[in-house]
Enzyme design. Structure first.
Site, PDB file in Angstrom:
ATOM      1  N   ASN A 146      40.326  41.208  17.414  1.00 44.65           N
ATOM      2  CA  ASN A 146      41.441  41.181  16.464  1.00 44.65           C
ATOM      3  C   ASN A 146      42.729  41.171  17.285  1.00 44.65           C
ATOM      4  O   ASN A 146      43.151  42.205  17.793  1.00 44.65           O
ATOM      5  CB  ASN A 146      41.381  42.429  15.557  1.00 44.65           C
ATOM      6  CG  ASN A 146      42.594  42.518  14.638  1.00 44.65           C
ATOM      7  OD1 ASN A 146      43.331  41.550  14.474  1.00 44.65           O
ATOM      8  ND2 ASN A 146      42.790  43.686  14.044  1.00 44.65           N
ATOM      9  N   LYS A 153      45.653  40.798  16.300  1.00 42.42           N
ATOM     10  CA  LYS A 153      46.826  41.314  15.557  1.00 42.42           C
ATOM     11  C   LYS A 153      48.000  40.340  15.712  1.00 42.42           C
ATOM     12  O   LYS A 153      47.775  39.137  15.786  1.00 42.42           O
ATOM     13  CB  LYS A 153      47.174  42.728  16.017  1.00 42.42           C
ATOM     14  CG  LYS A 153      45.958  43.648  16.012  1.00 42.42           C
ATOM     15  CD  LYS A 153      46.304  45.092  16.154  1.00 42.42           C
ATOM     16  CE  LYS A 153      45.022  45.908  16.249  1.00 42.42           C
ATOM     17  NZ  LYS A 153      45.229  47.324  16.106  1.00 42.42           N
ATOM     18  N   HIS A 155      42.284  45.510   6.530  1.00 40.70           N
ATOM     19  CA  HIS A 155      42.575  46.279   7.748  1.00 40.70           C
ATOM     20  C   HIS A 155      43.586  47.378   7.407  1.00 40.70           C
ATOM     21  O   HIS A 155      44.532  47.141   6.659  1.00 40.70           O
ATOM     22  CB  HIS A 155      43.127  45.359   8.845  1.00 40.70           C
ATOM     23  CG  HIS A 155      43.173  46.034  10.177  1.00 40.70           C
ATOM     24  ND1 HIS A 155      44.118  46.978  10.495  1.00 40.70           N
ATOM     25  CD2 HIS A 155      42.368  45.928  11.264  1.00 40.70           C
ATOM     26  CE1 HIS A 155      43.893  47.419  11.724  1.00 40.70           C
ATOM     27  NE2 HIS A 155      42.838  46.799  12.212  1.00 40.70           N
ATOM     28  N   GLU A 196      46.007  48.618   8.918  1.00 41.86           N
ATOM     29  CA  GLU A 196      47.417  48.337   9.209  1.00 41.86           C
ATOM     30  C   GLU A 196      48.051  47.550   8.065  1.00 41.86           C
ATOM     31  O   GLU A 196      49.254  47.643   7.829  1.00 41.86           O
ATOM     32  CB  GLU A 196      47.543  47.576  10.542  1.00 41.86           C
ATOM     33  CG  GLU A 196      47.308  48.500  11.714  1.00 41.86           C
ATOM     34  CD  GLU A 196      46.929  47.803  13.010  1.00 41.86           C
ATOM     35  OE1 GLU A 196      47.013  46.568  13.092  1.00 41.86           O
ATOM     36  OE2 GLU A 196      46.515  48.519  13.947  1.00 41.86           O
ATOM     37  N   GLU A 238      36.234  51.677  10.573  1.00 37.82           N
ATOM     38  CA  GLU A 238      37.375  51.893  11.462  1.00 37.82           C
ATOM     39  C   GLU A 238      38.097  53.178  11.064  1.00 37.82           C
ATOM     40  O   GLU A 238      38.987  53.146  10.195  1.00 37.82           O
ATOM     41  CB  GLU A 238      38.352  50.722  11.332  1.00 37.82           C
ATOM     42  CG  GLU A 238      37.755  49.381  11.681  1.00 37.82           C
ATOM     43  CD  GLU A 238      38.760  48.508  12.387  1.00 37.82           C
ATOM     44  OE1 GLU A 238      38.447  48.068  13.501  1.00 37.82           O
ATOM     45  OE2 GLU A 238      39.860  48.297  11.865  1.00 37.82           O
ATOM     46  N   GLY A 283      43.798  52.128  17.960  1.00 38.71           N
ATOM     47  CA  GLY A 283      44.935  52.029  18.871  1.00 38.71           C
ATOM     48  C   GLY A 283      45.362  53.350  19.488  1.00 38.71           C
ATOM     49  O   GLY A 283      46.435  53.440  20.082  1.00 38.71           O
ATOM     50  N   SER A 319      39.469  51.876  19.213  1.00 42.61           N
ATOM     51  CA  SER A 319      39.508  52.224  20.636  1.00 42.61           C
ATOM     52  C   SER A 319      38.192  51.959  21.369  1.00 42.61           C
ATOM     53  O   SER A 319      37.820  52.717  22.275  1.00 42.61           O
ATOM     54  CB  SER A 319      39.955  53.683  20.826  1.00 42.61           C
ATOM     55  OG  SER A 319      41.266  53.849  20.325  1.00 42.61           O
TER      56      SER A 319
HETATM   57  C1  PEP Z   1      41.690  47.293  15.217  1.00 50.99           C
HETATM   58  O1  PEP Z   1      42.887  47.109  15.063  1.00 50.99           O
HETATM   59  O2  PEP Z   1      40.890  46.840  14.381  1.00 50.99           O
HETATM   60  C2  PEP Z   1      41.234  48.049  16.369  1.00 50.99           C
HETATM   61  C3  PEP Z   1      39.998  48.456  16.392  1.00 50.99           C
HETATM   62  O3  PEP Z   1      42.156  48.276  17.347  1.00 50.99           O
HETATM   63  P1  PEP Z   1      41.901  49.051  18.755  1.00 50.99           P
HETATM   64  O4  PEP Z   1      40.653  48.477  19.348  1.00 50.99           O
HETATM   65  O5  PEP Z   1      43.096  48.762  19.552  1.00 50.99           O
HETATM   66  O6  PEP Z   1      41.734  50.495  18.402  1.00 50.99           O
END
Ligand code: PEP
Length: 257
Positions: free
Chosen positions: A9, A11, A95, A97, A167, A173, A212
């Site tokens: 992803n 972003k 997602h 975000e 998630e 993040g 992460s």
């Molecule tokens: C995400 O945004 O879906 C995500 C898992 O980000 P990160 O791997 O940076 O935690």
């Protein structure tokens, strides 16, 4: 067991030049891992670039959102049909975000899930709880509500051959991934929730872990029984780190062919 799936992803990162270099590095480094599936989800303007760079490679591409409507006076929106025009085969839906910043309701997200399916895109539905919800011990209730909304609106069979990504919002993040046991327990809960209604759909559903994931923790996560791969944010912007995660998926998945 099916092939493990690793989804990048990106972003709101990248530009034409950077993307080209990153994709060239992905293609080169991921070549040895022929027993996994890899998808890269990019900002809308770069779908055409992905189509020209990735067609004919084993890497699929997709978007990070889509409209809940098919066509019409919806300024700024992008439909499932438009994504298909650029060869997209996957789309991330709900997602956190987006759900937080753009106030997406569970019903909206469910409608988008249906839009994707209707147009032959594979939806990657993101579900997960906040830290406060986990500390209060209500994380399963939160995730159940996100999934049940889709089941109530469209039936559990819609989950066959789709993807759910667990998630935990506190892990995205932050560098603080869920432990393999925390992730496995929620993945098992998700599969059971769907299995109660439709065993076949639950078996044909891939459940990814996101939050992460990095090359150091990926094997311990991917080895868990109900973890079918990962959704990767930050580490997908570095080809070496992303390849390290794909290697972990390859080593913990089906044998190489
Ligand atoms: C995400 O945004 O879906 C995500 C898992 O980000 P990160 O791997 O940076 O935690």
């Amino acid at each position: 067991m099916s092939k493990k799936l690793v989804v990048a992803n990106w972003k709101m990162h990248g530009n034409l030049a950077v993307n080209q270099q990153l994709i060239a590095a992905y293609v080169h480094r991921l070549l040895p891992f022929n027993n996994i599936e890899v998808v890269v989800c990019v900002p809308y303007p770069y779908l055409a670039q992905m189509q020209s760079l990735l067609e004919g490679t084993p890497i699929a591409w997709g978007a990070q959102n889509l409209s809940k409507d098919t066509e019409g006076a919806y300024t700024g929106e992008v439909s499932a049909g438009m994504l298909k025009d650029f060869g997209a085969s996957y789309v991330i839906i709900g997602h956190s975000e987006r759900a937080t910043a753009y106030c997406e309701s569970d019903e909206n997200i469910a409608t988008k899930f249906m839009q994707a399916r209707t147009h032959g895109l594979t939806p990657i539905l993101c579900v997960g709880e906040t830290l406060i919800e986990r500390e209060a011990g209500v994380m399963e209730r939160v995730v159940a509500k996100q999934i049940d909304t889709i089941i109530h609106m469209y039936g559990a069979a819609i989950f066959a051959d789709t993807v759910i990504s667990y998630e935990p919002i506190w892990a995205i993040g932050t560098g603080l991934a869920a432990t393999p046991d925390q992730a496995q327990s929620m993945h098992e809960f998700i599969r059971n929730r769907i299995s109660v209604h439709d065993i076949d759909a639950a078996q044909r559903l891939k459940i990814l872990y996101g939050g992460s994931v990095n090359p150091q923790n990926a094997v311990q996560l991917f080895v868990m029984q109900d973890i079918d791969g990962g959704l990767v944010g930050r580490c997908s912007l570095n080809a070496d780190e992303f390849a390290g995660i794909c290697r972990a998926a390859s080593e913990t998945g089906l044998p190489q062919v």
